[in-house]
Structure formats: C-alpha cells, structure tokens
Design an enzyme around this catalytic site. Structure first.
Site, PDB file in Angstrom:
ATOM      1  N   ASP A  32       0.844  -1.190   0.000  1.00 28.67           N
ATOM      2  CA  ASP A  32       0.000   0.000   0.000  1.00 28.67           C
ATOM      3  C   ASP A  32       0.886   1.250   0.000  1.00 28.67           C
ATOM      4  O   ASP A  32       1.907   1.301   0.685  1.00 28.67           O
ATOM      5  CB  ASP A  32      -0.923  -0.008   1.226  1.00 28.67           C
ATOM      6  CG  ASP A  32      -2.072   0.961   1.087  1.00 28.67           C
ATOM      7  OD1 ASP A  32      -3.224   0.505   0.971  1.00 28.67           O
ATOM      8  OD2 ASP A  32      -1.823   2.199   1.096  1.00 28.67           O
ATOM      9  N   GLN A  95     -14.189   2.574   1.602  1.00 35.28           N
ATOM     10  CA  GLN A  95     -13.610   2.164   0.310  1.00 35.28           C
ATOM     11  C   GLN A  95     -13.351   3.389  -0.555  1.00 35.28           C
ATOM     12  O   GLN A  95     -14.239   4.233  -0.741  1.00 35.28           O
ATOM     13  CB  GLN A  95     -14.546   1.195  -0.426  1.00 35.28           C
ATOM     14  CG  GLN A  95     -13.901   0.639  -1.706  1.00 35.28           C
ATOM     15  CD  GLN A  95     -14.748  -0.435  -2.393  1.00 35.28           C
ATOM     16  OE1 GLN A  95     -15.923  -0.605  -2.082  1.00 35.28           O
ATOM     17  NE2 GLN A  95     -14.143  -1.132  -3.331  1.00 35.28           N
ATOM     18  N   HIS A 101     -10.270  -5.322  -3.015  1.00 35.48           N
ATOM     19  CA  HIS A 101      -8.923  -5.574  -2.485  1.00 35.48           C
ATOM     20  C   HIS A 101      -9.001  -5.985  -1.032  1.00 35.48           C
ATOM     21  O   HIS A 101      -9.840  -5.504  -0.280  1.00 35.48           O
ATOM     22  CB  HIS A 101      -8.012  -4.353  -2.652  1.00 35.48           C
ATOM     23  CG  HIS A 101      -8.623  -3.060  -2.191  1.00 35.48           C
ATOM     24  ND1 HIS A 101      -9.545  -2.367  -2.948  1.00 35.48           N
ATOM     25  CD2 HIS A 101      -8.454  -2.339  -1.058  1.00 35.48           C
ATOM     26  CE1 HIS A 101      -9.920  -1.280  -2.296  1.00 35.48           C
ATOM     27  NE2 HIS A 101      -9.278  -1.245  -1.138  1.00 35.48           N
TER      28      HIS A 101
HETATM   29  P1  AMP Z   1      -9.690   1.438   0.348  1.00 36.78           P
HETATM   30  O1  AMP Z   1      -9.719   2.809   0.992  1.00 36.78           O
HETATM   31  O2  AMP Z   1     -10.103   0.308   1.241  1.00 36.78           O
HETATM   32  O3  AMP Z   1     -10.419   1.450  -0.976  1.00 36.78           O
HETATM   33  O4  AMP Z   1      -8.158   1.137   0.045  1.00 36.78           O
HETATM   34  C1  AMP Z   1      -7.494   1.679  -1.042  1.00 36.78           C
HETATM   35  C2  AMP Z   1      -6.044   1.645  -0.691  1.00 36.78           C
HETATM   36  O5  AMP Z   1      -5.291   1.831  -1.877  1.00 36.78           O
HETATM   37  C3  AMP Z   1      -5.590   2.738   0.297  1.00 36.78           C
HETATM   38  O6  AMP Z   1      -5.063   2.126   1.465  1.00 36.78           O
HETATM   39  C4  AMP Z   1      -4.548   3.517  -0.495  1.00 36.78           C
HETATM   40  O7  AMP Z   1      -3.466   3.934   0.302  1.00 36.78           O
HETATM   41  C5  AMP Z   1      -4.113   2.494  -1.534  1.00 36.78           C
HETATM   42  N1  AMP Z   1      -3.563   3.036  -2.758  1.00 36.78           N
HETATM   43  C6  AMP Z   1      -4.076   4.018  -3.537  1.00 36.78           C
HETATM   44  N2  AMP Z   1      -3.312   4.205  -4.629  1.00 36.78           N
HETATM   45  C7  AMP Z   1      -2.297   3.310  -4.547  1.00 36.78           C
HETATM   46  C8  AMP Z   1      -1.179   3.000  -5.376  1.00 36.78           C
HETATM   47  N3  AMP Z   1      -0.944   3.646  -6.524  1.00 36.78           N
HETATM   48  N4  AMP Z   1      -0.339   2.013  -4.976  1.00 36.78           N
HETATM   49  C9  AMP Z   1      -0.555   1.364  -3.820  1.00 36.78           C
HETATM   50  N5  AMP Z   1      -1.605   1.594  -3.005  1.00 36.78           N
HETATM   51  C10 AMP Z   1      -2.456   2.566  -3.360  1.00 36.78           C
END
Ligand code: AMP
Length: 115
Positions: A32, A95, A101
């Site tokens: 992440d 989300q 994920h």
């Molecule tokens: P959610 O809020 O459960 O939808 O989780 C989305 C996650 O994606 C968050 O923890 C973000 O930090 C992560 N995230 C967003 N963009 C990226 C990226 N380019 N690479 C890795 N993680 C990311």
C-alpha cells in the site's frame, strides 16, 4: 456489468508502478502506498470486481483464492502469527478504490472494534 476502471487496473497492466510482493494468474499483491502498519499489502483479483458487495456466486473460487493469497503474503512478510485481513465495501465503509482488495496488515498490535 463491469465496474469503471480504476488505477488498480493500470497497476495490473504495469502501466503504473507498484511494489509487487506476489503475483499469479488470478491475483496480484503489492504494498500500500500509504501503509497503516509495518506490513500493509493489498491483494487484488486481476478480474475487476468493485467490492465484495457486488461479487457473485461465480466468484466463489476467486474470492477463496484471494484469502489464501492473503495468508501466503502474511507468511512471506513474517507476520503469520498475528495479522488482519480487511476489505472495505462501499464508500461509507472507507472504500476509496472500487476494485476489490484485501488489506493485509501486520507488524503492530490491533484493537477491536476497528474504527
Ligand atoms: P480502500 O480505501 O479500502 O479502498 O483502500 C485503497 C487503498 O489503496 C488505500 O489504502 C490507499 O493507500 C491504496 N492506494 C491508492 N493508490 C495506490 C497505489 N498507486 N499504490 C498502492 N496503493 C495505493
């Protein structure tokens, strides 16, 4: 109906970089970008499903596979004795990326109930 494409689709296609820790035909796992624990890995299906709330019976094996990958990642990352697997489904649950994920979190104590 296929969900709108997200940045995770671009990560799967290697169009934007990610720190990948596991990959197979069905799934990808990468660190992440904003880690909430010393170990914070996202496990995603290569098939774009928006979240668990819209998953279908046809996804049964795939969803099971993602859970097994989460376990493998925890072993690989050295946190198999204590880790958390979280999936946020819907904006109200936190989300932000609408490509299903599993968050695999480990390396620090966790409280319950979650925030
Ligand atoms: P959610 O809020 O459960 O939808 O989780 C989305 C996650 O994606 C968050 O923890 C973000 O930090 C992560 N995230 C967003 N963009 C990226 C990226 N380019 N690479 C890795 N993680 C990311």
């Amino acid at each position: 109906m296929a969900p709108e494409e997200t940045l995770f689709a671009k990560i799967i296609r290697k169009e934007i970089p990610a720190d990948v820790v596991y990959e197979d035909d069905l799934a990808l796992a990468f660190r992440d970008l904003a880690p909430q624990a010393p170990v914070h890995v996202l496990v995603i299906p290569k098939e774009p499903i928006a979240n668990v709330g819209v998953a279908e019976d046809a996804h049964r094996d795939l969803l099971g596979h993602l859970m097994l990958v989460a376990g493998k990642v925890a072993v690989q990352e050295g946190v198999a004795d204590a880790f958390r697997v979280v999936t946020n489904s819907g904006e109200g649950a936190g989300q932000s990326v609408f490509h299903l994920h599993l968050h695999v979190l480990g390396g620090r104590p966790f409280s319950w109930p979650p925030g």
